[in-house]
Design a protein around this motif. Structure first.
Motif, PDB file in Angstrom:
ATOM      1  N   PHE B  32       0.838  -1.186   0.000  1.00  0.00           N
ATOM      2  CA  PHE B  32       0.000   0.000   0.000  1.00  0.00           C
ATOM      3  C   PHE B  32       0.879   1.244   0.000  1.00  0.00           C
ATOM      4  N   TYR B  33       0.386   2.286  -0.636  1.00  0.00           N
ATOM      5  CA  TYR B  33       1.190   3.482  -0.839  1.00  0.00           C
ATOM      6  C   TYR B  33       0.327   4.731  -0.706  1.00  0.00           C
ATOM      7  N   TRP B  34       0.990   5.806  -0.322  1.00  0.00           N
ATOM      8  CA  TRP B  34       0.413   7.146  -0.439  1.00  0.00           C
ATOM      9  C   TRP B  34       1.348   8.001  -1.269  1.00  0.00           C
ATOM     10  N   TYR B  50       3.880  -2.325   4.133  1.00  0.00           N
ATOM     11  CA  TYR B  50       3.783  -3.754   3.843  1.00  0.00           C
ATOM     12  C   TYR B  50       3.891  -4.525   5.143  1.00  0.00           C
ATOM     13  N   ASN B  51       3.083  -5.540   5.283  1.00  0.00           N
ATOM     14  CA  ASN B  51       3.141  -6.402   6.465  1.00  0.00           C
ATOM     15  C   ASN B  51       2.996  -5.586   7.750  1.00  0.00           C
ATOM     16  N   ASN B  52       2.061  -4.640   7.700  1.00  0.00           N
ATOM     17  CA  ASN B  52       1.718  -3.817   8.858  1.00  0.00           C
ATOM     18  C   ASN B  52       2.822  -2.902   9.351  1.00  0.00           C
ATOM     19  N   GLU B  53       3.736  -2.563   8.456  1.00  0.00           N
ATOM     20  CA  GLU B  53       4.722  -1.569   8.855  1.00  0.00           C
ATOM     21  C   GLU B  53       5.177  -0.766   7.637  1.00  0.00           C
ATOM     22  N   ILE B  54       5.745   0.406   7.920  1.00  0.00           N
ATOM     23  CA  ILE B  54       6.264   1.246   6.855  1.00  0.00           C
ATOM     24  C   ILE B  54       7.494   0.586   6.271  1.00  0.00           C
ATOM     25  N   SER B  55       7.497   0.438   4.931  1.00  0.00           N
ATOM     26  CA  SER B  55       8.655  -0.161   4.278  1.00  0.00           C
ATOM     27  C   SER B  55       9.592   0.906   3.706  1.00  0.00           C
ATOM     28  N   GLU B  56       9.038   2.052   3.351  1.00  0.00           N
ATOM     29  CA  GLU B  56       9.860   3.153   2.852  1.00  0.00           C
ATOM     30  C   GLU B  56       9.079   4.452   3.022  1.00  0.00           C
ATOM     31  N   LYS B  57       9.792   5.537   3.258  1.00  0.00           N
ATOM     32  CA  LYS B  57       9.143   6.842   3.314  1.00  0.00           C
ATOM     33  C   LYS B  57      10.053   7.885   2.714  1.00  0.00           C
ATOM     34  N   SER B  58       9.453   8.958   2.215  1.00  0.00           N
ATOM     35  CA  SER B  58      10.215  10.022   1.589  1.00  0.00           C
ATOM     36  C   SER B  58      10.520  11.106   2.614  1.00  0.00           C
ATOM     37  N   GLU B  59      11.308  12.079   2.161  1.00  0.00           N
ATOM     38  CA  GLU B  59      11.655  13.210   3.042  1.00  0.00           C
ATOM     39  C   GLU B  59      10.408  14.025   3.389  1.00  0.00           C
ATOM     40  N   ILE B  60       9.414  13.984   2.515  1.00  0.00           N
ATOM     41  CA  ILE B  60       8.178  14.725   2.770  1.00  0.00           C
ATOM     42  C   ILE B  60       7.464  14.151   3.988  1.00  0.00           C
ATOM     43  N   PHE B  61       7.555  12.878   4.172  1.00  0.00           N
ATOM     44  CA  PHE B  61       6.816  12.146   5.211  1.00  0.00           C
ATOM     45  C   PHE B  61       7.514  12.347   6.547  1.00  0.00           C
ATOM     46  N   ASP B  62       7.282  13.534   7.138  1.00  0.00           N
ATOM     47  CA  ASP B  62       7.936  13.839   8.417  1.00  0.00           C
ATOM     48  C   ASP B  62       7.021  13.458   9.582  1.00  0.00           C
ATOM     49  N   ASP B  63       7.355  13.948  10.763  1.00  0.00           N
ATOM     50  CA  ASP B  63       6.635  13.547  11.978  1.00  0.00           C
ATOM     51  C   ASP B  63       5.171  13.985  11.982  1.00  0.00           C
ATOM     52  N   GLN B  64       4.809  14.888  11.085  1.00  0.00           N
ATOM     53  CA  GLN B  64       3.416  15.317  11.019  1.00  0.00           C
ATOM     54  C   GLN B  64       2.518  14.259  10.369  1.00  0.00           C
ATOM     55  N   PHE B  65       3.132  13.320   9.664  1.00  0.00           N
ATOM     56  CA  PHE B  65       2.389  12.312   8.935  1.00  0.00           C
ATOM     57  C   PHE B  65       2.444  10.966   9.654  1.00  0.00           C
ATOM     58  N   SER B  66       1.379  10.209   9.542  1.00  0.00           N
ATOM     59  CA  SER B  66       1.404   8.823  10.012  1.00  0.00           C
ATOM     60  C   SER B  66       0.434   8.007   9.163  1.00  0.00           C
ATOM     61  N   VAL B  67       0.674   6.721   9.102  1.00  0.00           N
ATOM     62  CA  VAL B  67      -0.208   5.819   8.369  1.00  0.00           C
ATOM     63  C   VAL B  67      -0.598   4.679   9.287  1.00  0.00           C
ATOM     64  N   GLU B  68      -1.759   4.110   8.962  1.00  0.00           N
ATOM     65  CA  GLU B  68      -2.281   3.034   9.787  1.00  0.00           C
ATOM     66  C   GLU B  68      -3.161   2.137   8.938  1.00  0.00           C
ATOM     67  N   ARG B  69      -3.156   0.871   9.298  1.00  0.00           N
ATOM     68  CA  ARG B  69      -4.096  -0.061   8.692  1.00  0.00           C
ATOM     69  C   ARG B  69      -4.918  -0.607   9.871  1.00  0.00           C
ATOM     70  N   PRO B  70      -5.964   0.116  10.258  1.00  0.00           N
ATOM     71  CA  PRO B  70      -6.666  -0.194  11.507  1.00  0.00           C
ATOM     72  C   PRO B  70      -7.437  -1.515  11.490  1.00  0.00           C
ATOM     73  N   ASP B  71      -7.775  -1.977  10.289  1.00  0.00           N
ATOM     74  CA  ASP B  71      -8.488  -3.253  10.185  1.00  0.00           C
ATOM     75  C   ASP B  71      -8.048  -3.919   8.892  1.00  0.00           C
ATOM     76  N   GLY B  72      -8.746  -4.947   8.471  1.00  0.00           N
ATOM     77  CA  GLY B  72      -8.317  -5.693   7.290  1.00  0.00           C
ATOM     78  C   GLY B  72      -8.581  -5.019   5.962  1.00  0.00           C
ATOM     79  N   SER B  73      -9.281  -3.866   5.994  1.00  0.00           N
ATOM     80  CA  SER B  73      -9.627  -3.269   4.705  1.00  0.00           C
ATOM     81  C   SER B  73      -9.177  -1.823   4.550  1.00  0.00           C
ATOM     82  N   ASN B  74      -9.146  -1.041   5.621  1.00  0.00           N
ATOM     83  CA  ASN B  74      -8.832   0.375   5.481  1.00  0.00           C
ATOM     84  C   ASN B  74      -7.345   0.675   5.629  1.00  0.00           C
ATOM     85  N   PHE B  75      -6.937   1.761   4.991  1.00  0.00           N
ATOM     86  CA  PHE B  75      -5.559   2.242   5.075  1.00  0.00           C
ATOM     87  C   PHE B  75      -5.667   3.756   5.170  1.00  0.00           C
TER      88      PHE B  75
END
Lengths: 110, 110
Positions: B32-34, B50-75
């Protein structure tokens, strides 16, 4: 990271004309995607083409990975082909981030 | 045909507010990607998951950003304290090789 250059930056055609869009990339790749961004901003998948040639209707694409370029051919263009065309190879692994070029803005006049 | 969906299609917020952008990836996809696209510019990678963790992030993706897969379908993508420069179209993508993009959420920060 990988550098992606697309040409031409802008292209204006009359309906019915053919065109070739080019994508050069700086590193070897094991896949590449072409997208069409329509006037509503949606990114439409056109091709997934790691190498060789694929055709889908009036569109076809060729990737020559050893020479680090890909071409998108549009034949008999229609006004609905207007929009921005992006190529995007991944960086690193096949499942890695896509690195987008700046795009080619295509305008097809009736 | 399965597709990636995103909600909302358009979000307007005040500077400093938190926003959560939601995505439902294609069900059998594992990656999954943003990405984001500032108006008139190219599409930029933010983060891959991937596999419930961040596999790569860019310099843009600083501490203000976060991602989550709270259940089996949403991201989800959360921006904690939005800035004016966060105004952009945010695309979610999922894939198993090639990536399929959602229709995007246009975020406007006032």
């Amino acid at each position: 990271g990988i550098q992606v250059e697309q040409s031409p930056p802008d292209l204006i055609l009359q309906e019915g004309a053919n065109s070739t869009l080019r994508c050069n990339f700086s590193d070897s790749v094991n896949n590449l995607q072409w997208f069409h961004q329509n006037p509503w901003g949606q990114l439409i998948n056109l091709f997934y083409i790691p190498s060789g040639t694929k055709q889908n209707g009036r569109l076809s694409a060729t990737t020559v990975a050893t020479e680090r370029y890909s071409l998108l051919y549009i034949s008999s263009s229609q006004t609905t082909d207007s929009g921005v065309y992006f190529c995007a190879p991944p960086g690193g692994t096949s499942y890695g981030k896509l690195t987008f070029g700046q795009g080619t803005i295509l305008t097809v006049h009736p | 045909e399965p597709e990636v969906t995103q909600t909302p299609s358009h979000q307007v917020t005040q500077m400093g507010q938190e926003v959560i952008l939601r995505c439902v990836p294609i069900s059998n996809h594992l990656y999954f990607y943003w990405y984001r696209q500032i108006l008139g510019q190219k599409v930029e990678f933010l983060v891959s998951f991937y596999n419930n963790e961040i596999s790569e992030k860019s310099e843009i993706f600083d501490d203000q950003f976060s991602v989550e897969r709270p259940d089996g379908s949403n991201f989800t993508l959360k921006i904690r304290s939005t800035k004016l420069e966060d105004s952009a179209m945010y695309f979610c993508a999922s894939g198993v090789g090639w990536q399929f993009f959602g229709p995007g959420t246009r975020l406007t920060v006032l």
